[in-house]
Design a protein around this motif. Sequence first.
Motif, short mmCIF file in Angstrom:
data_model
loop_
_atom_site.label_atom_id
_atom_site.label_comp_id
_atom_site.label_asym_id
_atom_site.label_seq_id
_atom_site.Cartn_x
_atom_site.Cartn_y
_atom_site.Cartn_z
N THR A 22 0.85 -1.17 -0.06
CA THR A 22 0.18 -0.05 -0.01
C THR A 22 0.76 1.30 0.01
OG1 THR A 22 -0.17 0.22 2.57
CG2 THR A 22 -1.84 -1.15 1.30
N GLY A 23 2.06 1.01 0.55
CA GLY A 23 2.98 2.34 0.49
C GLY A 23 3.45 2.51 -0.71
N ALA A 24 3.91 1.32 -1.45
CA ALA A 24 4.32 1.70 -2.87
C ALA A 24 3.54 2.11 -3.70
CB ALA A 24 4.89 0.11 -3.08
N LEU A 25 2.23 1.66 -3.55
CA LEU A 25 1.00 2.11 -4.27
C LEU A 25 0.76 3.64 -4.14
CD1 LEU A 25 -1.54 -0.87 -4.40
CD2 LEU A 25 -0.36 0.08 -6.03
N ALA A 26 0.82 4.08 -2.94
CA ALA A 26 0.59 5.64 -2.59
C ALA A 26 1.82 6.32 -3.35
CB ALA A 26 0.75 5.78 -1.08
N ILE A 34 11.86 4.80 -7.78
CA ILE A 34 12.17 3.79 -6.99
C ILE A 34 12.63 3.70 -5.84
CG2 ILE A 34 14.32 3.33 -8.31
CD1 ILE A 34 11.58 0.71 -7.40
N VAL A 35 13.40 4.55 -5.38
CA VAL A 35 13.96 4.75 -4.13
C VAL A 35 12.84 5.08 -3.12
CG1 VAL A 35 15.42 6.02 -2.46
CG2 VAL A 35 16.29 5.29 -4.58
N THR A 36 11.95 6.31 -3.38
CA THR A 36 10.96 6.66 -2.65
C THR A 36 9.86 5.76 -2.53
OG1 THR A 36 11.39 8.79 -3.46
CG2 THR A 36 9.13 8.55 -2.63
N PHE A 37 9.73 4.59 -3.65
CA PHE A 37 8.78 3.67 -3.62
C PHE A 37 9.17 2.75 -2.13
CE2 PHE A 37 6.72 4.35 -7.21
CZ PHE A 37 5.85 3.44 -7.68
N GLY A 38 10.44 2.37 -2.25
CA GLY A 38 10.90 1.70 -1.06
C GLY A 38 10.91 2.28 0.13
N PHE A 39 11.19 3.47 0.25
CA PHE A 39 10.96 4.27 1.47
C PHE A 39 9.51 4.19 1.92
CE2 PHE A 39 9.85 8.35 4.04
CZ PHE A 39 10.92 8.08 4.87
N PHE A 40 8.62 4.50 1.10
CA PHE A 40 7.17 4.42 1.52
C PHE A 40 6.71 3.11 1.93
CE2 PHE A 40 4.66 8.14 -0.16
CZ PHE A 40 5.75 9.28 0.03
N ALA A 41 7.11 2.10 1.25
CA ALA A 41 6.96 0.69 1.39
C ALA A 41 7.29 0.37 2.88
CB ALA A 41 7.33 -0.27 0.47
N ALA A 42 8.62 0.67 3.23
CA ALA A 42 9.16 0.22 4.39
C ALA A 42 8.37 1.08 5.77
CB ALA A 42 10.59 0.69 4.36
N ILE A 43 8.24 2.47 5.36
CA ILE A 43 7.78 3.18 6.53
C ILE A 43 6.36 2.82 6.89
CG2 ILE A 43 6.69 5.13 5.43
CD1 ILE A 43 9.02 5.13 8.42
N THR A 44 5.69 2.41 6.03
CA THR A 44 4.21 1.99 6.22
C THR A 44 4.24 0.63 6.57
OG1 THR A 44 3.78 3.08 4.08
CG2 THR A 44 2.07 1.59 4.99
N GLY A 45 5.02 -0.36 6.10
CA GLY A 45 5.14 -1.62 6.77
C GLY A 45 5.49 -1.89 8.09
N VAL A 46 6.40 -1.01 8.65
CA VAL A 46 7.10 -1.29 9.90
C VAL A 46 6.66 -0.21 10.81
CG1 VAL A 46 8.85 -2.70 8.78
CG2 VAL A 46 9.28 -0.17 9.45
N GLY A 47 5.84 0.99 10.44
CA GLY A 47 5.68 2.08 11.26
C GLY A 47 4.64 1.66 12.44
N GLY A 48 3.62 0.81 12.16
CA GLY A 48 2.84 0.62 13.16
C GLY A 48 3.38 -0.36 14.35
#
Length: 212
Positions: A22-26, A34-48
């Motif tokens: 979902t972070g990557a889709l955002a 692609i770097v921002t894709f990875g950052f969004f995915a990581a921060i969304t996946g592990v944030g909670g």
Amino acid sequence: MDRLTATLAVLDYAAVAVFGATGALAAARRKHDIVTFGFFAAITGVGGGTLRDLLIGAPVFWVGKPGYVIVCLGAAAAVWIVGPRRFRGHTLTWLDAIGMAAYAVVGALKATSLGVPPFSAVVMGVLTATFGGVIRDVLAHEPSVLLQRELYVTPALVGAATFVILGLVGTPTTPAGIAGFVAALSLRSGAILWKWSLPGFGGPVDPENDGS
């Protein structure tokens, strides 16, 4: 590895992968690199999960196990390769619903496994399920899921509470986890499909002034 640990690991990785997507889709909606894709995915996946572990005084789950971040990066790469055009309609909304339901159970499960009291374990489930999505929306300059009229926090609360209550009455972890996941996802699905919402303060909201 006992059954509880195995169940926690499977649910944790699955939820991280879905939230990472979902972070990557955002990021895709904003046409980032692609770097921002990875950052969004990581921060969304592990944030909670990061917030949960900090609050209960546990080691932050992904620091000693970088596989979680790697899963997020893999989800980002998959979205990049497949392309956002393949994700039709409300894909982000539905993936977020699945991740939210899974994380509500995961958060409550980890909290209870560490001896956190039942009420606090439910709260940890809710925070785990919602905080990553909040961070994603803020970074992507999207309307926050918390400001939408549709039920979002409530399904997470119901899912976490279902899991914890069933555990208190002696239900094994796996059936309790499935029940919590189904309860959260069912309620969130109804909110997506039929716009279920709780009554707002002071009566109906004027759609023209609704922040969602």
